[in-house]
Design an enzyme around this catalytic site. Structure first.
Site, mmCIF file in Angstrom:
data_model
loop_
_atom_site.group_PDB
_atom_site.id
_atom_site.type_symbol
_atom_site.label_atom_id
_atom_site.label_comp_id
_atom_site.label_asym_id
_atom_site.label_seq_id
_atom_site.Cartn_x
_atom_site.Cartn_y
_atom_site.Cartn_z
ATOM 1 N N GLU A 144 104.615 159.045 31.702
ATOM 2 C CA GLU A 144 104.938 160.518 31.644
ATOM 3 C C GLU A 144 103.579 161.460 31.306
ATOM 4 O OE1 GLU A 144 108.121 161.756 28.820
ATOM 5 O OE2 GLU A 144 106.833 163.626 28.347
ATOM 6 N N GLU A 149 103.032 171.669 26.536
ATOM 7 C CA GLU A 149 104.467 171.682 26.031
ATOM 8 C C GLU A 149 104.093 172.752 24.836
ATOM 9 O OE1 GLU A 149 107.030 167.893 25.217
ATOM 10 O OE2 GLU A 149 104.962 167.275 25.209
#
Length: 265
Positions: A144, A149
């Site tokens: 990933e 974020e």
């Protein structure tokens, strides 16, 4: 004659240099400028819903909808992904999780966005392996890449990370970087990934804040020699987003995206 030969050799070297230079330059291969009105372009974007019933493995509180204008809509030159406090399909919130229909091996990803700020929001710009979906499992072994974020309870703190079998957040070993950008919720910034066979680098605008090098120790540490697709979403709650609860009065909350551009060499 000797002078002519030298000139020809010089021209040849210049031509070779120009050729090599062009190979090293990034070229735009995919984009969405959001210069239209309506639902996100269905030739470029799909809606990810597979993990709704399972809270996406993080006990998240939203239901990601499909082709619902209240949650994903393009207008005024921007994509709006909106999380709403409303009961829907057994969840307390709705939102959208868009995934690109194309995937890429290496290159430069550039997303210009303004982020939500409400406590309980968890917005992300990230990548997963081509063809993979939530029901396939095997995370994080498959890899990933988190370009950006941001959680609302930690306003202005931007994270970039890479997760793999050996480097993952459950054990606190993920490869990660952090930068403070105080105006993420009021100004647009460029969130950028540069990904080669040897390194990953993340930037906010021109400032690099994350770098991770391929150690050459196999897929358990570097499962990134395959195409990845792009995701854009605003989650609510979850293992990270709800560390300080969810401020239900702060909703709706929106991530606005001015453009998505993918470059390759």
């Amino acid at each position: 004659m000797k002078r002519l030969r030298v000139s020809l050799i010089g021209l040849l070297l210049l031509a070779l240099a120009a050729c090599n230079c062009s190979k090293d330059e990034y070229k735009l291969v995919w984009q969405d400028e959001f210069d239209y009105v309506g639902l996100p372009d269905s030739t470029k974007w799909a809606y990810d819903q597979e993990g709704n019933a399972h809270g996406w493995g993080n006990n998240e509180s939203q239901f990601y909808t499909r082709a619902r204008k209240e949650n994903a809509w393009v207008e005024d030159g921007k994509l709006h992904i909106t999380a709403i406090n409303e009961a829907y399909e057994g969840k307390a919130f709705t939102s959208a999780r868009l995934m690109s229909k194309a995937d890429w091996l290496h290159g430069k990803v550039e997303v210009r966005a303004k982020l939500p700020k409400g406590v309980g929001t968890w917005s992300a710009i990230w990548m997963m392996p081509g063809g993979w979906s939530f029901n396939d499992g095997d995370w994080p072994n498959i890899g990933e890449i988190d370009i950006m974020e941001h959680v609302g309870h930690d306003l202005g703190v931007i994270h970039a990370s890479a997760h793999s079998k050996d480097y993952q957040w459950q054990t606190g070993t993920q490869q990660t970087g952090v930068i403070n950008v105080p105006d993420v919720d009021t100004q647009f910034h460029n969130y950028i990934l540069e990904w080669t066979p040897d390194t990953m680098k993340a930037f906010v605008d021109e400032q690099q804040y994350f770098a991770y090098g391929n150690e050459g120790l196999g897929v358990d540490k570097w499962p990134y020699e395959k195409p990845f697709y792009l995701l854009l979403n605003v989650a609510v709650g979850g293992a990270w987003g709800s560390v300080e609860g969810i401020d239900t009065l702060a909703f709706p909350q929106t991530m606005e995206v001015e453009y998505v551009r993918i470059y390759q060499k």
